[in-house]
Scaffold this motif. Structure first.
Motif, PDB file in Angstrom:
ATOM      1  N   UNK A   1      -3.080   2.651 -12.238  1.00  0.00           N
ATOM      2  CA  UNK A   1      -1.829   3.075 -12.854  1.00  0.00           C
ATOM      3  C   UNK A   1      -1.585   2.286 -14.142  1.00  0.00           C
ATOM      4  N   UNK A   2      -0.777   2.829 -15.058  1.00  0.00           N
ATOM      5  CA  UNK A   2      -0.530   2.140 -16.335  1.00  0.00           C
ATOM      6  C   UNK A   2       0.031   0.733 -16.188  1.00  0.00           C
ATOM      7  N   UNK A   3       0.723   0.447 -15.071  1.00  0.00           N
ATOM      8  CA  UNK A   3       1.292  -0.889 -14.882  1.00  0.00           C
ATOM      9  C   UNK A   3       0.276  -1.898 -14.340  1.00  0.00           C
ATOM     10  N   UNK A   4      -0.983  -1.462 -14.163  1.00  0.00           N
ATOM     11  CA  UNK A   4      -2.035  -2.360 -13.696  1.00  0.00           C
ATOM     12  C   UNK A   4      -2.237  -2.356 -12.201  1.00  0.00           C
ATOM     13  N   UNK A   5      -1.541  -1.482 -11.487  1.00  0.00           N
ATOM     14  CA  UNK A   5      -1.639  -1.410 -10.032  1.00  0.00           C
ATOM     15  C   UNK A   5      -2.715  -0.402  -9.637  1.00  0.00           C
ATOM     16  N   UNK A   6      -3.667  -0.855  -8.821  1.00  0.00           N
ATOM     17  CA  UNK A   6      -4.713   0.035  -8.326  1.00  0.00           C
ATOM     18  C   UNK A   6      -4.220   0.783  -7.096  1.00  0.00           C
ATOM     19  N   UNK A   7      -4.453   2.088  -7.082  1.00  0.00           N
ATOM     20  CA  UNK A   7      -4.088   2.928  -5.941  1.00  0.00           C
ATOM     21  C   UNK A   7      -5.335   3.267  -5.131  1.00  0.00           C
ATOM     22  N   UNK A   8      -5.330   2.868  -3.862  1.00  0.00           N
ATOM     23  CA  UNK A   8      -6.408   3.200  -2.933  1.00  0.00           C
ATOM     24  C   UNK A   8      -5.903   4.297  -1.991  1.00  0.00           C
ATOM     25  N   UNK A   9      -6.531   5.449  -2.045  1.00  0.00           N
ATOM     26  CA  UNK A   9      -6.063   6.616  -1.297  1.00  0.00           C
ATOM     27  C   UNK A   9      -6.674   6.622   0.106  1.00  0.00           C
ATOM     28  N   UNK A  10      -5.832   6.881   1.110  1.00  0.00           N
ATOM     29  CA  UNK A  10      -6.353   6.930   2.471  1.00  0.00           C
ATOM     30  C   UNK A  10      -7.304   8.106   2.632  1.00  0.00           C
ATOM     31  N   UNK A  11      -8.327   7.883   3.448  1.00  0.00           N
ATOM     32  CA  UNK A  11      -9.325   8.917   3.709  1.00  0.00           C
ATOM     33  C   UNK A  11      -9.137   9.546   5.086  1.00  0.00           C
ATOM     34  N   UNK A  12      -8.925   8.712   6.114  1.00  0.00           N
ATOM     35  CA  UNK A  12      -8.784   9.247   7.462  1.00  0.00           C
ATOM     36  C   UNK A  12      -8.263   8.169   8.392  1.00  0.00           C
ATOM     37  N   UNK A  13      -7.391   8.571   9.315  1.00  0.00           N
ATOM     38  CA  UNK A  13      -6.908   7.649  10.329  1.00  0.00           C
ATOM     39  C   UNK A  13      -7.937   7.541  11.440  1.00  0.00           C
ATOM     40  N   UNK A  14      -8.216   6.323  11.858  1.00  0.00           N
ATOM     41  CA  UNK A  14      -9.095   6.094  13.004  1.00  0.00           C
ATOM     42  C   UNK A  14      -8.241   6.179  14.268  1.00  0.00           C
ATOM     43  N   UNK A  15      -8.254   7.341  14.880  1.00  0.00           N
ATOM     44  CA  UNK A  15      -7.445   7.568  16.077  1.00  0.00           C
ATOM     45  C   UNK A  15      -8.010   8.758  16.838  1.00  0.00           C
ATOM     46  N   UNK A  16      -8.221   8.585  18.110  1.00  0.00           N
ATOM     47  CA  UNK A  16      -8.764   9.644  18.957  1.00  0.00           C
ATOM     48  C   UNK A  16      -7.880  10.878  18.937  1.00  0.00           C
ATOM     49  N   UNK A  17      -8.471  12.020  18.647  1.00  0.00           N
ATOM     50  CA  UNK A  17      -7.790  13.313  18.664  1.00  0.00           C
ATOM     51  C   UNK A  17      -8.158  14.021  19.957  1.00  0.00           C
TER      52      UNK A  17
END
Length: 316
Positions: A228-244
């Motif tokens: 982001x322009x303010x210098x903050x890195x955004x890490x996007x979630x990929x998947x929750x580790x949880x039994x379906x």
């Protein structure tokens, strides 16, 4: 098999900006460490406060097992920790618990309903010995003592809604500074931030207080971080580790395997996450297999924490 979940971003020719040599992909795993703080305004539960206590006790039981799993497979975890859990005790003072902190106004969203009383009304104002569902310095020490290089990250002081339309900047700033102060007792400076309850917002405040990265959860994404322009890195979630429970254990594991394989093949960044209060089947059958798969691909994958990865991004 994945039904477009997660969304897979287009591979980039300049992937080495995000994946260090000689690896083919990056994997981070984070945990939302909350105990009773997370679920007390859960609008989908008829008795959310009691359910919070039940889940907190389950989480306390699970965390030593999760640390043992991390050590067995040498998988570090970024623990997004509610700041109140650093405290060994707190006391009630007029006009209520933690009067130095500005409060959220009443609100309702998709998951939470806070429509009466004070935000800290459920704080027992006691100690870990008396009410271990609300304090956890013992578990934090256990996480830090592990040899795998775990990270302690921020998760606000009391698991508040951080969205722009609900949380004024001064409320979040107070919460973040209170967390940093509590963590400093352990010699920690929190540098990664995980939003509570998928309530993203106030990015400039997060950066102002000193965080260098944040984990967002708009949709599940396998791709690349965003600066982001303010210098903050955004890490996007990929998947929750949880039994379906709609699928067999074998099918659950297969879905995660496909994500890991795509991460390697497409030279991308994968962010798995979990709630430590989840069911036993995750610790007994799901995580050991996923951790083993990750470990067997260690030559291809950099398995790291949010902070270590962000430091590399900033220093590359």
């Amino acid at each position: 098999m994945l039904e477009r979940n997660p969304k897979v971003e287009k591979s980039r020719m300049d992937f080495r900006k995000f994946v260090p040599y000689p690896y083919d992909g990056v994997v981070m795993i984070s945990a939302d460490f909350e105990l009773a703080w997370a679920w007390r305004f859960d609008k989908l539960n008829n008795d959310p406060v009691n359910n919070s206590l039940v889940l907190a006790r389950k989480e306390r039981k699970n965390i030593p097992k999760l640390i043992e799993l991390s050590e067995r497979y040498h998988i570090p975890v970024t623990w997004g920790t509610v700041g109140h859990l650093f405290l060994n005790e707190c006391k009630s003072t007029a006009p209520g618990p933690h009067p130095e902190l500005d409060r959220l106004s009443h609100f309702e969203n998709e998951w939470w309903k806070f429509d009466k009383g004070d935000w800290f009304a459920h704080d027992p104002c006691s100690s870990q010995e008396s009410d271990p569902e609300w304090y956890a310095p013992d578990l934090i020490k256990l996480i830090l003592a592990s040899k795998v290089g775990n990270e302690i990250a921020g998760h606000t002081f009391s698991h508040i809604n951080c969205s722009d339309d609900t949380c004024p900047a001064n409320v979040l700033e107070g919460e973040l500074k209170a967390s940093q102060k509590a963590a400093a007792v352990f010699g920690l400076e929190l540098e990664s931030f995980i939003f509570p309850g998928h309530t993203m917002g106030n990015y400039n405040t997060i950066r102002k207080v000193g965080y260098s990265s944040m984990r967002t959860n708009f949709i599940n994404v396998l791709g690349y971080p965003h600066l982001h322009p303010n210098g903050l890195w955004e890490h996007k979630t990929t998947m929750e580790l949880c039994y379906n429970d709609l699928f067999s254990v074998k099918h659950n594991i297969k879905r995660y395997m496909i994500v890991i394989e795509k991460c390697i093949k497409k030279h991308q960044v994968c962010n798995f996450w979990f709630h430590p209060s989840f069911a036993d089947i995750n610790i007994e059958s799901i995580l050991p297999r996923i951790y083993n798969i990750l470990g067997s691909n260690r030559k291809n994958l950099w398995i790291t924490t949010m902070n270590e990865y962000t430091k590399w991004l900033n220093n590359r």
